[in-house]
Design a protein around this motif. Structure first.
Motif: not given
Lengths: 255, 300
Positions: B81-89, B162-165
């Motif tokens: 699994x790969x995870x991209x959090x919201x507003x990643x840091x 993933x599309x925010x920002x």
């Protein structure tokens, strides 16, 4: 183990690039250099004072690294949310805690080696000779800070960096006086204290095991057992703390 | 095979010092099949991020179950699994290249610099590979965030907003990339507020409201079943007043536009236009948008 080493080397790199470390490094260098100040005012005692001052200073410097950097390394991961991209990868809580612990320990080893090297150069420069017996202190410091590193990691599992820093200092200083704790009941005559004193004596790490400053400065004999005790006590105690820390981390949630 | 199977998932947030509790998920049921792009929709606070965080082991549920890849262990699931959090840091002290090297090592991989450069090139970050993450813009963080989800060659991507920002170009590139990895066989689960993007790339969507799945369906089916009116374009008729009773009428030059609201009368109207000598140019059924459907679902 590759995951542990990856986290450790990242933690080491992060600490190296930390401004606090730079400030501490400058401070450490200046303080060792300041030992020169004591030389003229203590004629006849120069060698002893330089050795005493240097060895003590290197220990304080190691303590500051653990307190100022070690207590933040776990907290920052949560605060900055970088942990999201770690925990969601194939990394166990034990990998994470061990990695952070080892990363800080790499830093301590490197800094201790650098400081001892500077100290040796100072001895050569001011005293014209190098007292290699002082390197025994390095051996004991490395195990002392291994344990203190684990204490800081453990405490920072459930407290803020400031609280963890204060508690780490407290554990360190109380641990230095561990063998006096039992005398406390006899001296004060308050028998009710015995439960608390016994608890503290057995639970708090005994840092006096690593206290060899007088031995190395005055060339007092040191038994083989003391070397073995420092090694085994430090590793065993640290391991227990790290296992508990990883269990605490496995209960954590990241909102 | 079901890649994700969620049954009756409950998450309650409770403050340790106060008695106040809030419900994050309230019996969520959801399934994501292999090879799907599943879009999770819902208003703020509906439970989308909570669901994604439970799937990715960042939160623990208070009830219910999450089964990943048919029931593999948590370590194996995280490998796949790969995870991209919201507003990643990410680690600000690392460069883009160092970050990918670090994450690769967490999967026990040791890719060459060239291999990682290729990955960075896909998202247009090749020239920024040696720049520290602290100097990355939000869009760049989002892009390197997506690449780090792919670093372990996972079967499932979990992407939180993933599309925010992203600017319009970045959004388009990101959508293309999501489609591309899906074409390569990866399952994608993502949440978004941008409904037009969800509509454009998802096979299936689920709408979460108050911690529960309110509606699930294939995009095509949801929208097909909801034809709101039919636009008919024709020419070659002078007298058109009789059409007023069927809908809105508009004449531009020789071309006449009729919007029929009662869609069942379409055939009758078309037949009559032809009989009176009109020439049909186009007949376009107008479906409701996902946004309209979404808002209607919320109000139900």
């Amino acid at each position: 183990m590759s995951r542990v080493f990856a986290i450790a080397s990242n933690t080491f790199r992060e600490s190296i690039r930390d401004k606090i470390l730079l400030s501490l490094a400058v401070l450490g260098f200046l303080l060792i250099a300041a030992s020169k100040v004591f030389v003229p005012i203590s004629i006849g005692q120069q060698a002893k004072i330089i050795k005493d001052f240097g060895v003590g200073l290197i220990e304080i410097f190691g303590l500051l690294i653990v307190v100022l950097i070690g207590t933040r390394i776990l907290y920052q991961e949560i605060e900055r949310k970088t942990i999201y991209s770690i925990i969601s990868k194939p990394v166990t809580e034990l990998d994470f805690v061990l990695g952070k612990f080892l990363g800080l320990y790499y830093l301590i080893i490197v800094i201790q080696l650098i400081l001892f090297s500077i100290f040796i150069l100072f001895m050569k420069f001011y005293l014209g000779t190098i007292d290699w017996f002082l390197l025994n202190a390095l051996y004991f410091y490395l195990f002392e800070f291994l344990l203190l590193d684990a204490v800081a990691v453990f405490l920072s599992c459930f407290t803020t960096p400031i609280t963890a820093g204060i508690l780490t200092l407290l554990v360190f200083f109380v641990g230095q006086l561990s063998h006096y704790l039992k005398d406390l009941v006899v001296v004060t005559g308050v028998s009710e204290l015995s439960v608390l004193v016994n608890f503290l004596y057995f639970v708090l790490p005994n840092f006096s095991v690593f206290n060899v400053k007088a031995n190395v400065v005055y060339h007092l004999p040191m038994s083989v057992n003391s070397y073995f005790l420092a090694f085994s006590y430090s590793i065993l105690y640290a391991l227990i703390l790290l296992i508990i820390s990883s269990l605490l981390y496995s209960l954590k949630e990241y909102q | 095979m079901k890649v994700i199977e969620i049954k009756n998932l409950v998450k309650i947030y409770a403050s340790p010092f106060m008695r106040k509790k809030s419900i994050g998920l309230n019996g969520l049921n959801m399934e994501v099949g292999e090879g799907e792009i599943f879009g999770l929709l819902g208003p703020n606070g509906a439970g989308k991020t909570t669901a994604l965080k439970i799937i990715t082991y960042l939160l623990k549920p208070n009830g219910g179950s999450v089964t990943l890849f048919g029931g593999v262990g948590s370590l194996e699931a995280r490998k796949r699994m790969g995870f991209l959090p919201e507003n990643p840091t990410f680690y600000r002290h690392l460069t883009g290249m160092e970050l990918l090297q670090f994450y690769s090592r967490l999967y026990g991989r040791n890719p060459t610099r060239k291999e990682l450069e290729e990955k960075l090139k896909v998202v247009g970050l090749k020239d920024s590979k040696d720049r520290r993450i602290s100097g990355y813009s939000k869009g760049m963080l989002q892009r390197i965030g997506l690449i780090q989800t792919l670093i372990g060659d996972p079967d499932l991507l979990v992407l939180d907003e993933p599309l925010s920002g992203l600017d319009p170009v970045g959004r388009r590139e990101m959508k293309d990339l999501i489609r591309k990895v899906n074409m390569e066989g990866k399952t994608v689960l993502f949440s978004s507020h941008i409904l037009s993007d969800v509509e454009a790339i998802c096979n299936r969507v689920g709408i979460i409201v108050d911690g529960k799945m309110k509606k699930v369906g294939y995009i095509g089916e949801i929208l097909k079943s909801e034809i709101r009116y039919i636009d008919i374009e024709f020419e070659g008729m002078e007298k058109i007043d009789w059409l007023n009773e069927y809908g809105d009428l508009k004449k531009e030059g020789k071309v006449i536009y009729l919007r029929i609201k009662d869609t069942e009368k379409k055939d009758k109207v078309l037949k009559e236009i032809s009989r009176r000598g009109g020439k049909i140019i186009s007949v376009v059924p107008q479906r409701q948008s996902l946004e309209e459907h979404f808002i209607r679902t919320l109000n139900e």
